[in-house]
Design a protein around this motif. Structure first.
Motif, mmCIF file in Angstrom:
data_model
loop_
_atom_site.group_PDB
_atom_site.id
_atom_site.type_symbol
_atom_site.label_atom_id
_atom_site.label_comp_id
_atom_site.label_asym_id
_atom_site.label_seq_id
_atom_site.Cartn_x
_atom_site.Cartn_y
_atom_site.Cartn_z
ATOM 1 N N LEU A 1 32.113 38.042 38.836
ATOM 2 C CA LEU A 1 32.882 38.397 37.644
ATOM 3 C C LEU A 1 34.373 38.499 37.973
ATOM 4 O O LEU A 1 35.226 38.142 37.149
ATOM 5 N N SER A 2 34.687 38.985 39.161
ATOM 6 C CA SER A 2 36.090 39.035 39.582
ATOM 7 C C SER A 2 36.652 37.629 39.751
ATOM 8 O O SER A 2 37.787 37.354 39.349
ATOM 9 N N ALA A 3 35.858 36.749 40.342
ATOM 10 C CA ALA A 3 36.298 35.363 40.487
ATOM 11 C C ALA A 3 36.492 34.704 39.120
ATOM 12 O O ALA A 3 37.455 33.950 38.910
ATOM 13 N N ALA A 4 35.583 35.019 38.183
ATOM 14 C CA ALA A 4 35.735 34.486 36.823
ATOM 15 C C ALA A 4 37.007 35.006 36.177
ATOM 16 O O ALA A 4 37.659 34.299 35.398
ATOM 17 N N GLY A 5 37.378 36.257 36.513
ATOM 18 C CA GLY A 5 38.626 36.813 36.004
ATOM 19 C C GLY A 5 39.852 36.104 36.533
ATOM 20 O O GLY A 5 40.925 36.155 35.916
ATOM 21 N N LEU A 6 39.707 35.445 37.686
ATOM 22 C CA LEU A 6 40.812 34.644 38.224
ATOM 23 C C LEU A 6 40.865 33.265 37.577
ATOM 24 O O LEU A 6 41.930 32.768 37.219
ATOM 25 N N VAL A 7 39.697 32.652 37.428
ATOM 26 C CA VAL A 7 39.633 31.276 36.940
ATOM 27 C C VAL A 7 39.858 31.202 35.427
ATOM 28 O O VAL A 7 40.599 30.333 34.936
#
Length: 414
Positions: free
Chosen positions: A157-163
């Motif tokens: 979810l954190s990575a999705a927040g970046l992408v």
């Protein structure tokens, strides 16, 4: 079509993957679908925010955010109890279908306010799909792997927040808001497919049901959980703090960056970047069961990162401090999810997580108001306060935890 043969083939593939993975393949499929959908949510939300900004709508951005917050706060207890009364799988699939239709309709219409209303409908259905997903994850992951599954999901979810935001900005300039809304609708269909694949009908019975579920069950379960109950106030303080900074930090960080938009964007990305290793490390077997340490340690990281970032208005200092804050955020989120999964009965997982969503959205909404610029304090002061609030609660909770354990140690030694 021979559905039994198809099911056996699918589970054969799952079994092969499971032998090579720390987390069972069905859980990985469910996590992957959730992350894809989260990126889609970022596309829709940021697209509407940019649309409001382009049209010069003063309250448009606020309207978009409220459409996401208010339905959860108001309807979470009702929807959570529904998830616990019937099949979590069925609720999730129906809710995802409503979300896909709402976003698809929003892509087909032109009115801004109508689109926001449809997003609110999707948000209501989202309470059900998120609560049901939380309830299903331990079933498909198994008790042994739930902690690791929560770790991977939080990191993802954190990575999705970046992408998501970066992709949304690019696609909005090329294709417009309607395309982003439609893409979000498709992402819910993808998640529905992943859910149907990962959670076959045969496991419905094993997902706890409670036909006589009450609206108060979720809040009661959270309050009486050995770890979560005593730390609810500290968790609320942390959510309040991050949302205060989320608004006030826009002005403060832009000043620190001297108007350099690239540096400002890197500030925002650093927090999400730090949460990825925090979430992954919190899911290690050596931390299994240490929910209090993870939550309190995570909140301390958040508070120190925010407090020191306000006290040291220098880009060279803020980058590592935001990494620390993000790291703490990832650790805290994994500790919380594991604590609820472990200490709250499965038959009220849906209500408990829906009610926690309501609590978090309430804190976020209040934080947005408190973080709004005003003539009383500067944006830098607001950031400092945002770090001080959870620090006080975390230290207070730590002291209480130590005092509770001392008598037990004394009795054991006697």
């Amino acid at each position: 079509m021979d559905t039994q043969k198809t099911r056996k083939t699918a589970f054969g593939a799952f079994a092969a993957l499971r032998r090579n993975s720390l987390v069972p393949a069905p859980a990985l499929v469910l996590i992957a679908g959730t992350l894809f959908s989260r990126v889609g949510d970022s596309l829709a939300t940021l697209g509407m925010v940019l649309d409001a900004a382009d049209k010069g709508m003063r309250w448009g951005v606020t309207e978009v955010f409220l459409a996401d917050l208010l339905p959860t706060v108001v309807a979470a207890p009702f929807i959570g109890s529904l998830v616990d009364r019937v099949s979590a799988r069925s609720v999730c699939l129906w809710a995802l279908a409503v979300q896909a239709m709402s976003l698809g309709t929003a892509a087909a219409v032109d009115g801004f306010h109508l689109r926001v209303g449809l997003i609110a409908v999707s948000g209501l259905a989202g309470v059900a799909s998120v609560a049901a997903g939380f309830k299903m994850l331990p079933v498909v992951a198994g008790e042994k792997h739930t902690s690791r599954a929560n770790s991977l999901l939080t990191a993802g979810l954190s990575a999705a927040g970046l992408v998501g935001p970066a992709l949304a900005g690019l696609l909005h300039s090329v294709s417009g808001t309607a395309f982003l809304l439609g893409a979000d609708g498709v992402s819910f269909l993808v998640l529905a497919w992943c859910t149907a694949l990962a959670v076959p009908r045969s496991v419905n019975v094993s997902i706890g049901r409670r036909p006589d579920a009450k609206l108060s069950d979720g809040y009661q379960a959270l309050r009486t959980a050995p770890v979560v109950g005593p730390l609810l106030a500290t968790l609320a303080a942390a959510m309040l703090a991050t949302s205060i900074e989320g608004v006030a930090g826009v002005y403060y960080l832009r000043d620190v960056a001297d108007g350099n938009e690239t540096v400002f964007g890197l500030f925002l990305s650093t927090w999400a970047l730090g949460s990825i290793p925090g979430a992954l490390l919190a899911g290690r077997a050596s931390w299994s069961g240490r929910h209090t340490a993870l939550i309190l340690g995570g909140v301390l990281g958040i508070s120190l990162g925010l407090l020191c970032a306000g006290l040291l208005p220098m880009a060279a200092a803020i980058f590592p401090l935001f990494l620390l804050g993000g790291f703490g955020n990832g650790v805290c989120n994994v500790g919380l999810r594991n604590a609820v999964h472990t200490q709250v009965p499965a038959e009220v997982h849906g209500s408990a997580w829906a009610c926690y969503q309501a609590l978090s959205r309430s804190c976020i909404g209040l934080g947005f108001l408190l973080g709004t610029p005003n003539s009383l304090v500067t944006s830098r002061d607001q950031v400092i306060v945002s770090g001080a609030i959870p620090l006080v609660f975390a230290l207070w909770s730590t002291l209480r935890t130590v005092r509770r354990r001392q008598p037990a140690l004394g009795e054991a030694s006697g």
